[in-house]
Design an enzyme around this catalytic site. Structure first.
Site, PDB file in Angstrom:
ATOM      1  N   LYS A 191      45.611  42.767  45.191  1.00 41.69           N
ATOM      2  CA  LYS A 191      45.129  43.056  43.836  1.00 41.69           C
ATOM      3  C   LYS A 191      43.739  43.660  43.859  1.00 41.69           C
ATOM      4  O   LYS A 191      43.407  44.498  43.027  1.00 41.69           O
ATOM      5  CB  LYS A 191      45.158  41.798  42.973  1.00 41.69           C
ATOM      6  CG  LYS A 191      46.568  41.352  42.632  1.00 41.69           C
ATOM      7  CD  LYS A 191      46.648  40.709  41.261  1.00 41.69           C
ATOM      8  CE  LYS A 191      48.095  40.362  40.934  1.00 41.69           C
ATOM      9  NZ  LYS A 191      48.212  39.414  39.816  1.00 41.69           N
ATOM     10  N   LYS A 235      62.552  46.414  45.993  1.00 37.81           N
ATOM     11  CA  LYS A 235      62.922  45.357  45.066  1.00 37.81           C
ATOM     12  C   LYS A 235      62.734  45.831  43.620  1.00 37.81           C
ATOM     13  O   LYS A 235      61.812  46.600  43.347  1.00 37.81           O
ATOM     14  CB  LYS A 235      61.981  44.172  45.341  1.00 37.81           C
ATOM     15  CG  LYS A 235      62.547  42.826  44.986  1.00 37.81           C
ATOM     16  CD  LYS A 235      61.647  41.737  45.553  1.00 37.81           C
ATOM     17  CE  LYS A 235      61.467  40.644  44.517  1.00 37.81           C
ATOM     18  NZ  LYS A 235      60.714  39.505  44.976  1.00 37.81           N
ATOM     19  N   LYS A 291      59.008  45.410  37.531  1.00 37.92           N
ATOM     20  CA  LYS A 291      58.673  45.980  36.225  1.00 37.92           C
ATOM     21  C   LYS A 291      57.445  46.877  36.282  1.00 37.92           C
ATOM     22  O   LYS A 291      57.144  47.571  35.326  1.00 37.92           O
ATOM     23  CB  LYS A 291      58.500  44.878  35.183  1.00 37.92           C
ATOM     24  CG  LYS A 291      57.349  43.954  35.453  1.00 37.92           C
ATOM     25  CD  LYS A 291      57.385  42.787  34.474  1.00 37.92           C
ATOM     26  CE  LYS A 291      56.474  41.685  34.986  1.00 37.92           C
ATOM     27  NZ  LYS A 291      56.785  40.380  34.416  1.00 37.92           N
TER      28      LYS A 291
END
Ligand code: TRP
Length: 334
Positions: A117, A199, A202
């Site tokens: 992140k 995978k 979203k």
């Protein structure tokens, strides 16, 4: 009926960060329904965790409410399980502070999610991102949780929660239950429709995932455009035919048909039919959930009351643990 017996406690947190997709539905929501009968479950909408990246306030508010409605629409029972927003239970942030004082900079620096992140949000590497795992440990430890069902990506976070609990207990015995991870072996791993080597996620382009709230037209279109391969044979072979195998997995799991008989039934048929069947079963699966979701989301009173009431139940449980922690630490409690 006699008193309900105490069952082991299960805690799960989901970020209110937009659409729940087919992959989430199959790996998380569907399994939650089964777990609800064996555990005392808490399903937390972790809105405080979401703040570690910038959020549009109106969107965050809407996503949080919609996620709660979706949990209920999918069949979880808010009279039995505790479905609530993390920010409604102040004990999460309070315990997180305490646990910060029992967590080392070194172990937090090793967290792969932090490193990822930090790379993705170079302009906002805030302290919350760094101490994210500590808040997560607080979530879990507040409820004397026995089991935490998580995907493999959260395994490291769960280990740190256990380490923190053990460290705290070594100094102040008997404070926390040490939680067990329940790493969901991905029996049905759902891949992206547009790039079946990856995978379903979203955060990828719209066409790559099917959201639980997508309309039937949109679902049908996304399946029609799903990437397959240049052969014509319908065969389950995730290595060499990831696209076709992904569609087969979806069809097999949602349609409750075992892979072998599914493949022999579809032998000689075209990819078009496979896509259409996968779309149909997905539409049928989501239809009752969407219907119930629309009822819930338009009943603002019911949603507000349910979330308030569930947060109250969570505060009662969390308060017990936090009081014990304060006392053990020697914080003066008149
Ligand atoms: N970190 C988890 C995720 O991104 C969400 C989460 C927050 C969580 N607190 C939790 C998961 C406690 C399990 C238990 O998916």
């Amino acid at each position: 009926m006699s008193e309900p017996t105490r069952r082991p406690v299960l805690f799960s947190g989901i970020q209110p960060s937009g659409s729940i997709h087919l992959g989430n539905y199959m790996s998380a929501m569907r399994s939650f329904l089964r777990l609800e009968s064996d555990y005392d479950c808490l399903f937390s909408i972790v809105d405080l965790h979401a703040l570690t990246v910038r959020q549009e306030p109106a969107t965050l508010r809407r996503n949080s409410l919609e996620l709660a409605a979706l949990y209920i629409a999918a069949g979880l029972n808010p009279e039995r399980s505790i479905i609530y927003c993390q920010s409604h239970v102040p004990q999460h942030a309070e315990l997180a502070w305490i646990l910060n004082c029992f967590t080392y900079m070194g172990e937090l620096s090793r967290m792969t999610q932090f490193k990822d992140k930090a790379r993705q949000h170079k302009d906002n590497i805030n302290a919350g991102l760094f101490t994210y795992p500590v808040l997560m440990a607080a979530d879990i430890l507040l409820y004397q949780t026995d089991v935490v069902p998580v995907g493999a990506d959260q395994k490291q976070h769960l280990e740190i929660a256990r380490d923190i609990a053990l460290r705290f207990n070594a100094i102040h015995p008997g404070t926390f239950k040490v939680p067990e991870p329940d790493i969901q072996e991905e029996t049905a791993k759902i891949q992206s429709l547009s790039d079946p080597m990856k995978k379903m996620s979203k955060s990828d382009q719209e066409d790559s995932f099917v959201a639980v709230l997508d309309s039937p037209d949109v679902i049908a279109r996304k399946f029609r455009r799903a990437v397959t391969d240049s052969e014509t044979e319908i065969r389950y072979d995730p290595e060499n035919k990831p696209g076709v195998s992904n569609l087969l997995t979806i069809l097999s799991v949602l349609g409750g048909e075992d892979m072998e008989s599914l493949v022999s039934r579809l032998a000689g048929h075209g990819y078009g039919e496979l896509k259409q069947e996968a779309a149909e079963v997905t539409i049928e699966t989501f239809k009752p959930i969407q219907q119930r979701f629309r009822e819930l989301i338009s009943d603002k009173d019911y949603m507000a009351k349910t979330l308030q009431n569930n947060a109250e139940r969570a505060r009662t449980l969390a308060g017990r643990t936090l009081r014990r922690v304060y006392k053990k630490l020697g914080l003066y409690q008149p």
